[in-house]
Write a protein that holds these residues in place. Sequence first.
Motif, PDB file in Angstrom:
ATOM      1  N   LYS A 221       0.838  -1.212   0.000  1.00 20.35           N
ATOM      2  CA  LYS A 221       0.000   0.000   0.000  1.00 20.35           C
ATOM      3  C   LYS A 221       0.867   1.254   0.000  1.00 20.35           C
ATOM      4  O   LYS A 221       0.582   2.224  -0.707  1.00 20.35           O
ATOM      5  CB  LYS A 221      -0.932   0.002   1.208  1.00 20.35           C
ATOM      6  CG  LYS A 221      -2.047  -1.019   1.141  1.00 20.35           C
ATOM      7  CD  LYS A 221      -3.081  -0.664   0.083  1.00 20.35           C
ATOM      8  CE  LYS A 221      -4.271  -1.600   0.111  1.00 20.35           C
ATOM      9  NZ  LYS A 221      -5.254  -1.311  -0.964  1.00 20.35           N
ATOM     10  N   TYR A 225       0.404   3.850  -3.102  1.00 15.90           N
ATOM     11  CA  TYR A 225      -0.028   5.235  -2.888  1.00 15.90           C
ATOM     12  C   TYR A 225       1.119   6.214  -3.144  1.00 15.90           C
ATOM     13  O   TYR A 225       0.893   7.326  -3.646  1.00 15.90           O
ATOM     14  CB  TYR A 225      -0.575   5.406  -1.472  1.00 15.90           C
ATOM     15  CG  TYR A 225      -1.963   4.825  -1.301  1.00 15.90           C
ATOM     16  CD1 TYR A 225      -3.031   5.304  -2.060  1.00 15.90           C
ATOM     17  CD2 TYR A 225      -2.211   3.820  -0.385  1.00 15.90           C
ATOM     18  CE1 TYR A 225      -4.311   4.779  -1.914  1.00 15.90           C
ATOM     19  CE2 TYR A 225      -3.493   3.271  -0.224  1.00 15.90           C
ATOM     20  CZ  TYR A 225      -4.538   3.759  -0.997  1.00 15.90           C
ATOM     21  OH  TYR A 225      -5.800   3.237  -0.851  1.00 15.90           O
ATOM     22  N   ASP A 230      -0.335   9.986  -3.920  1.00  6.69           N
ATOM     23  CA  ASP A 230      -1.361  10.196  -2.901  1.00  6.69           C
ATOM     24  C   ASP A 230      -0.663  10.377  -1.552  1.00  6.69           C
ATOM     25  O   ASP A 230      -0.389   9.406  -0.838  1.00  6.69           O
ATOM     26  CB  ASP A 230      -2.307   8.985  -2.873  1.00  6.69           C
ATOM     27  CG  ASP A 230      -3.493   9.167  -1.949  1.00  6.69           C
ATOM     28  OD1 ASP A 230      -3.369   9.919  -0.964  1.00  6.69           O
ATOM     29  OD2 ASP A 230      -4.540   8.526  -2.194  1.00  6.69           O
ATOM     30  N   GLU A 232      -1.532  11.679   1.394  1.00  5.67           N
ATOM     31  CA  GLU A 232      -2.242  11.327   2.624  1.00  5.67           C
ATOM     32  C   GLU A 232      -2.196   9.825   2.895  1.00  5.67           C
ATOM     33  O   GLU A 232      -1.850   9.379   3.998  1.00  5.67           O
ATOM     34  CB  GLU A 232      -3.693  11.799   2.550  1.00  5.67           C
ATOM     35  CG  GLU A 232      -4.487  11.498   3.817  1.00  5.67           C
ATOM     36  CD  GLU A 232      -5.923  12.011   3.750  1.00  5.67           C
ATOM     37  OE1 GLU A 232      -6.693  11.721   4.688  1.00  5.67           O
ATOM     38  OE2 GLU A 232      -6.274  12.696   2.767  1.00  5.67           O
ATOM     39  N   ASN A 233      -2.534   9.032   1.888  1.00  7.05           N
ATOM     40  CA  ASN A 233      -2.556   7.588   2.088  1.00  7.05           C
ATOM     41  C   ASN A 233      -1.143   6.992   2.151  1.00  7.05           C
ATOM     42  O   ASN A 233      -0.913   6.012   2.877  1.00  7.05           O
ATOM     43  CB  ASN A 233      -3.372   6.909   0.990  1.00  7.05           C
ATOM     44  CG  ASN A 233      -4.865   6.961   1.276  1.00  7.05           C
ATOM     45  OD1 ASN A 233      -5.306   6.532   2.341  1.00  7.05           O
ATOM     46  ND2 ASN A 233      -5.632   7.508   0.345  1.00  7.05           N
ATOM     47  N   LYS A 236      -0.149   7.563   5.626  1.00 11.41           N
ATOM     48  CA  LYS A 236      -0.902   6.679   6.527  1.00 11.41           C
ATOM     49  C   LYS A 236      -0.239   5.302   6.590  1.00 11.41           C
ATOM     50  O   LYS A 236       0.027   4.770   7.675  1.00 11.41           O
ATOM     51  CB  LYS A 236      -2.341   6.542   6.024  1.00 11.41           C
ATOM     52  CG  LYS A 236      -3.145   5.449   6.720  1.00 11.41           C
ATOM     53  CD  LYS A 236      -4.465   5.195   6.006  1.00 11.41           C
ATOM     54  CE  LYS A 236      -5.095   3.892   6.475  1.00 11.41           C
ATOM     55  NZ  LYS A 236      -6.350   3.586   5.758  1.00 11.41           N
ATOM     56  N   TRP A 237       0.035   4.721   5.429  1.00 11.59           N
ATOM     57  CA  TRP A 237       0.648   3.397   5.405  1.00 11.59           C
ATOM     58  C   TRP A 237       2.120   3.456   5.788  1.00 11.59           C
ATOM     59  O   TRP A 237       2.664   2.503   6.368  1.00 11.59           O
ATOM     60  CB  TRP A 237       0.448   2.741   4.039  1.00 11.59           C
ATOM     61  CG  TRP A 237      -0.975   2.293   3.874  1.00 11.59           C
ATOM     62  CD1 TRP A 237      -1.963   2.934   3.197  1.00 11.59           C
ATOM     63  CD2 TRP A 237      -1.567   1.129   4.456  1.00 11.59           C
ATOM     64  NE1 TRP A 237      -3.149   2.240   3.304  1.00 11.59           N
ATOM     65  CE2 TRP A 237      -2.935   1.120   4.074  1.00 11.59           C
ATOM     66  CE3 TRP A 237      -1.092   0.091   5.261  1.00 11.59           C
ATOM     67  CZ2 TRP A 237      -3.814   0.125   4.462  1.00 11.59           C
ATOM     68  CZ3 TRP A 237      -1.963  -0.913   5.654  1.00 11.59           C
ATOM     69  CH2 TRP A 237      -3.314  -0.894   5.255  1.00 11.59           C
ATOM     70  N   TYR A 297      -3.954  -3.072  12.350  1.00 11.13           N
ATOM     71  CA  TYR A 297      -3.878  -2.142  11.222  1.00 11.13           C
ATOM     72  C   TYR A 297      -4.149  -2.828   9.881  1.00 11.13           C
ATOM     73  O   TYR A 297      -4.304  -2.146   8.862  1.00 11.13           O
ATOM     74  CB  TYR A 297      -2.486  -1.501  11.165  1.00 11.13           C
ATOM     75  CG  TYR A 297      -2.101  -0.723  12.399  1.00 11.13           C
ATOM     76  CD1 TYR A 297      -2.813   0.402  12.773  1.00 11.13           C
ATOM     77  CD2 TYR A 297      -1.010  -1.122  13.178  1.00 11.13           C
ATOM     78  CE1 TYR A 297      -2.453   1.135  13.901  1.00 11.13           C
ATOM     79  CE2 TYR A 297      -0.638  -0.401  14.302  1.00 11.13           C
ATOM     80  CZ  TYR A 297      -1.361   0.723  14.661  1.00 11.13           C
ATOM     81  OH  TYR A 297      -1.001   1.431  15.774  1.00 11.13           O
TER      82      TYR A 297
END
Length: 298
Positions: A221, A225, A230, A232-233, A236-237, A297
């Motif tokens: 991921k 991303y 991307d 934001e993602n 996040k990952w 997660y």
Amino acid sequence: MSKEIIGVIPPIITPIDENEKVDEAGLRKLINHCIDHGIHGIFICGSNGECMSLTQAQRDRAIQIALDECSGRVPVIAGCMDSSTQRVIENVQRLEEMGGTTAVVTPVFYARHATQGETVRHFEEISKNTNANLMIYNIPPFTGQNLTADTIIKISKIDKVIGVKDTSGNFPNFIKLLNYFKSSDFLVHQGATNLAVPSMLMGADGYIPSLAPLFPQAHLKLYEYGKAGDIENAMKWGAIVDEICKLYPMAKSQTASTKYAMSTLGFVDKRVCQPTEPITEEEMKRIDAHIEKLRQYM
């Protein structure tokens, strides 16, 4: 040349038996686990694979098993690093005889005064004496030499050199490489997992995370991303991958902590090559607890 060696390409462990012989069944299961979960390639006999602790025969055996088991399904890059040019040439030639096509090569080590120029000559001689593709592996903690961006660029002009795995942790140096090789076929991979998010967002071709087989989804991921831009993602990952990386210092030896973590998959042993500090019961309990926490997660 089109780029084929891209994405998440973990330097997998080399499972061994009580005699420090390669555990063939365990290694094959680990490779299939990686492929079945979408991992993009296999780095066999890297630092995490204890390449310099295995005997030459066992290193070659691990490489042969990886080539056989992958059988073209994903790319295999193989650690051929060694302490002199002639030793590396012999390693690469054996890789070629086994059907391998891409050798990973560091500067020489155990050389007290190695220079940038020596490493350029190192790659020139290897290129003249082999037919395999060569990937530069910049890992200064293990070699004692930090290749500059200018040196890597110079080496990149040598025939058969197709890319670099940079584990220096020097992000400005890495950005210089990304900018120089932008829109080219030369591969630029990040070897420091803590720099994977900005590296992917800035255009890296992939990254080389040791713990990807344990939690492949998180690492994939981050890559997907990051490549898509991307932020934001990817962040996040990336934060989740950072949590996964907290497993590394949970034993005295990072190799021991990584091998124990992989053993929780159920088909490889935690055993490390001598004289690596073996993992303790207390360390295993700490790793078990953190792995259980990480599952929330996924």
